[in-house]
Design a protein around this motif. Sequence first.
Motif, PDB file in Angstrom:
ATOM      1  N   HIS A   1      -8.279  -3.412   0.016  1.00 31.53           N
ATOM      2  CA  HIS A   1      -8.808  -2.492  -1.002  1.00 31.53           C
ATOM      3  C   HIS A   1      -7.801  -2.447  -2.141  1.00 31.53           C
ATOM      4  O   HIS A   1      -6.681  -2.956  -2.005  1.00 31.53           O
TER       5      HIS A   1
ATOM      6  N   HIS B   1      -6.302   5.043  -2.910  1.00 29.13           N
ATOM      7  CA  HIS B   1      -6.955   3.737  -3.039  1.00 29.13           C
ATOM      8  C   HIS B   1      -7.931   3.788  -4.211  1.00 29.13           C
ATOM      9  O   HIS B   1      -8.279   4.874  -4.691  1.00 29.13           O
TER      10      HIS B   1
ATOM     11  N   HIS C   1      -5.814  -0.135  -5.490  1.00 28.73           N
ATOM     12  CA  HIS C   1      -5.169   1.157  -5.763  1.00 28.73           C
ATOM     13  C   HIS C   1      -5.442   1.557  -7.205  1.00 28.73           C
ATOM     14  O   HIS C   1      -5.735   0.704  -8.045  1.00 28.73           O
TER      15      HIS C   1
ATOM     16  N   HIS D   1       1.105   4.402  -2.637  1.00 29.97           N
ATOM     17  CA  HIS D   1       0.789   5.798  -2.258  1.00 29.97           C
ATOM     18  C   HIS D   1       1.900   6.753  -2.710  1.00 29.97           C
ATOM     19  O   HIS D   1       1.656   7.903  -3.036  1.00 29.97           O
TER      20      HIS D   1
ATOM     21  N   ASP E   1       0.817  -1.215   0.000  1.00 29.49           N
ATOM     22  CA  ASP E   1       0.000   0.000   0.000  1.00 29.49           C
ATOM     23  C   ASP E   1       0.856   1.274   0.000  1.00 29.49           C
ATOM     24  O   ASP E   1       0.578   2.222  -0.729  1.00 29.49           O
TER      25      ASP E   1
HETATM   26 ZN   LIG Z   1      -3.465   3.117   1.935  1.00 27.27          ZN
END
Ligand SMILES: [Zn+2]
Length: 487
Positions: free
Chosen positions: A370, A450, A372, A332, A328
């Motif tokens: 989740h 996300h 991206h 980002h 994650d």
């Molecule tokens: Zn995140």
Amino acid sequence: MMNSRLYGTTFAIALFALAAGACATEAPSTSAPEAGFENALQARLQLQPNLNKAKNVILFIGDGMGLSTVTAARIFTGQSAGQQGEEHVLPFEYFPNVALVKTYNTNQQVSDSAGTATAMHSGIKTRAGVIAIGPEVERQDCKASLAKQLPSLADLAEERGLATGLVSTARVTHATPATLYAHSPERNWENDSQLPPQAVADGCRDIARQLVDYTVGDGIDVILGGGRREFVGTALGGKRKQASADLIKDWLKQSPQRHFVTNNEELQALPAHGQVIGLFADSHMSYILERNEDSGEPSLPDMTRKAIELLSQNDEGFFLMVEGGRIDHGHHQGQAGLALREAQDFAQAVQTALASTNTSETLIVVTADHSHVFTIAGYPTRGNPILGLVVSNDDAGNAMTEPAKARDGLPYTTLGYHNGPGAMLKREGTPTHGPQAVQLAAIPTWAETHAGEDVPLYANGPRAHMFGGVIDQELIFHLIKHAYGWN
Ligand SMILES: [Zn+2]
């Protein structure tokens, strides 16, 4: 032809072994069939559900590991092993049962990790940003949150005498692991200096404190990851209000069977009995691609192997959550190479779990919280380096020698983002590419975000056949309960 038939056989054997509930064998490192479909077909035709009760459950959560990340990680891993890449198979891609999971929060179309982890660990879809608190409560409303605390899979396992563990490459107080042992209307209340005075007055405690004071059963048995700063005061290099605070000491005092370790050597030398907190970094553990060889940090497979070894001492069985927390974070930052290298280790940790358990008694579920806004684009030729510039085929379908050009006459990377820091890169000359480059993006945002589409789920072992179709994320909790036979 011989080669592809051989690969086909290996693939089918691996699939049979998983489906039949036999002891998992090493997944083949060779590629899957392209021509030899017969063996794969036979394997599908002969699939039988594993109706055993699960003694153990391991829930693997790749933070932000959406479908495009899985595909890119598959190619990246294959290419790292000298293959073309597209044909590679990640260990969990041999699992016979797959579902699509809807990830929205009750108040957000595109979700965050706190709400989604609460759904998976407590069986209730809730708001973004809250840790194991029901959806009725507004974020940061301490008083209301105290009446809406949701029990987690760790609570249920501890109440039944099972061993429990959590492993993450992020801080152990970060959203995903925190939902197993804490209740907080704000995910950022990781230490007491982040708690507002009103929340303290109303009776809320920070997340690190809740981990140390967790008393369901005999407490979480194995806790491995980053985040030492949340547990100690400023005098010890941490973030807690009281300069000399040391919550680790408080935790160790509660039982002589407890151990604290800070590097891989100490982790691997632990006795088989007892409980452990291992904190290997002040904040998140370092990215694999940025890791200093002297840091002593264990890899995710190292931590997973040791966690299973320790938890397996309990004859009642165990529940273990393993998070690939930094997939994650790489996304980002708009740096796909960082994310894919983390995803590769995450997949290797699944392989480690397969090799350390028996599929007749251990359910393994692999999913993401989740997705991206990450995409694999252009028409790169077969085997084109996944972190590189798009090189297309010519009219005859053969690879060109120069990168393809966009309408502005410039080359572009195969991997890109809908938003993020990559949008601020000047489209001049050759875009940067390679392991630590920032990929191109369309919309300039401080951090890439996300995404809202469904994520995949892969299941293997007892009752894994229940995982299928398009499901809401909270169903994962209820299916795991059924697999254990807790109804
Ligand atoms: Zn995140």
